[in-house]
Design an enzyme around this catalytic site. Structure first.
Site, PDB file in Angstrom:
ATOM      1  CG  ASN A  48       3.509   8.772  -2.922  1.00 43.81           C
ATOM      2  OD1 ASN A  48       4.005   9.277  -3.919  1.00 43.81           O
ATOM      3  ND2 ASN A  48       2.550   7.879  -2.999  1.00 43.81           N
ATOM      4  CD  GLU A  50       2.712   3.431  -1.931  1.00 43.74           C
ATOM      5  OE1 GLU A  50       2.826   2.302  -2.474  1.00 43.74           O
ATOM      6  OE2 GLU A  50       1.686   4.141  -2.030  1.00 43.74           O
ATOM      7  CG  ASN A  51       8.553   0.053   4.165  1.00 48.51           C
ATOM      8  OD1 ASN A  51       8.226  -0.940   4.805  1.00 48.51           O
ATOM      9  ND2 ASN A  51       9.800   0.357   3.919  1.00 48.51           N
ATOM     10  CB  ALA A  52       7.354  -4.273   2.070  1.00 46.47           C
ATOM     11  CE1 TYR A  54       1.628  -3.029   1.512  1.00 45.86           C
ATOM     12  CE2 TYR A  54      -0.731  -2.662   1.733  1.00 45.86           C
ATOM     13  CZ  TYR A  54       0.334  -3.253   1.076  1.00 45.86           C
ATOM     14  OH  TYR A  54       0.114  -4.062   0.004  1.00 45.86           O
ATOM     15  CB  CYS A  59       2.204  11.734   2.809  1.00 45.96           C
ATOM     16  SG  CYS A  59       0.865  10.675   3.346  1.00 45.96           S
ATOM     17  CD  GLU A  61       0.689  15.678   1.152  1.00 43.58           C
ATOM     18  OE1 GLU A  61       1.349  14.632   0.979  1.00 43.58           O
ATOM     19  OE2 GLU A  61      -0.541  15.715   1.062  1.00 43.58           O
ATOM     20  CB  CYS A  92      -3.609  12.132   4.644  1.00 43.80           C
ATOM     21  SG  CYS A  92      -2.051  12.087   5.555  1.00 43.80           S
ATOM     22  CB  CYS A  95       0.001  15.519   5.442  1.00 43.85           C
ATOM     23  SG  CYS A  95       1.024  14.146   4.874  1.00 43.85           S
TER      24      CYS A  95
HETATM   25  N1  THU Z   1      -0.375  10.064   0.028  1.00 42.65           N
HETATM   26  C1  THU Z   1       0.389  11.205  -0.011  1.00 42.65           C
HETATM   27  O1  THU Z   1       1.538  11.194  -0.453  1.00 42.65           O
HETATM   28  N2  THU Z   1      -0.174  12.347   0.441  1.00 42.65           N
HETATM   29  C2  THU Z   1      -1.427  12.460   0.963  1.00 42.65           C
HETATM   30  O2  THU Z   1      -1.822  13.509   1.448  1.00 42.65           O
HETATM   31  C3  THU Z   1      -2.326  11.302   0.926  1.00 42.65           C
HETATM   32  C4  THU Z   1      -1.716  10.013   0.537  1.00 42.65           C
HETATM   33  C5  THU Z   1       0.216   8.809  -0.460  1.00 42.65           C
HETATM   34  C6  THU Z   1       0.490   7.798   0.603  1.00 42.65           C
HETATM   35  C7  THU Z   1       0.452   6.505  -0.187  1.00 42.65           C
HETATM   36  O3  THU Z   1       1.731   6.280  -0.763  1.00 42.65           O
HETATM   37  C8  THU Z   1      -0.517   6.787  -1.320  1.00 42.65           C
HETATM   38  O4  THU Z   1      -0.678   8.200  -1.363  1.00 42.65           O
HETATM   39  C9  THU Z   1      -1.873   6.140  -1.151  1.00 42.65           C
HETATM   40  O5  THU Z   1      -2.412   6.447   0.081  1.00 42.65           O
END
Ligand code: THU
Length: 135
Positions: A48, A50-52, A54, A59, A61, A92, A95
């Site tokens: 994953n 992330e970014n400021a 949000y 993700c 996947e 999620c 994904c």
């Molecule tokens: N996240 C994933 O990488 N995969 C998922 O299927 C669910 C969530 C990440 C996104 C975010 O960086 C962190 O988990 C919390 O949601």
């Protein structure tokens, strides 16, 4: 290329575990690794990012599957998702839809340090959105 699975489930989970080490998750601190096995036998890993802002987070996947497609492969046979959370982490909804685009029958492995489980994307996501033309 044959579509026989060239590596074991344990090895695919291990690739996801290694990818997790690269997770960029300063906001949630939730580190996720994923690994997609392509039909050719190649493995594409992701974490994953992330970014400021949000909502711009991607993700693990989706990083892995977009790597596969951008490297010229189109059919995944399995995906492994690895976290060290107390409970196994399920993909999620976004994904699931993205993975479904490339294989309705994808095998999904979810794992952690203590256990793992196998399921199918068809089970996890039985009625995806599909783009059908208006009459
Ligand atoms: N996240 C994933 O990488 N995969 C998922 O299927 C669910 C969530 C990440 C996104 C975010 O960086 C962190 O988990 C919390 O949601």
């Amino acid at each position: 290329m044959s579509d026989k699975q060239s590596i074991t489930d344990q090895e695919l989970l291990e690739a996801a575990r290694r990818a997790r080490a690269h997770a960029y998750a300063p906001y949630s601190k939730f580190l996720v690794g994923a690994a997609v096995l392509g039909q050719s036998g190649r493995v594409f890993s992701g974490c994953n990012v992330e970014n400021a802002s949000y909502g711009a987070t991607i993700c693990a996947e989706r990083v892995a599957i977009t790597k596969m497609v951008s490297e010229g492969e189109i059919v995944p046979v399995a995906v492994a998702i690895y976290t060290e959370a107390e409970e196994l982490t399920m993909p999620c909804g976004v994904c699931r839809q993205v993975l479904r685009e490339f294989s309705p029958t994808l095998r999904v492995l979810v794992g952690g340090p203590r256990s793992h489980e196998e399921m199918s994307l068809a089970q996890l996501f039985p009625r995806p959105f599909s783009f059908s033309k208006e009459p």
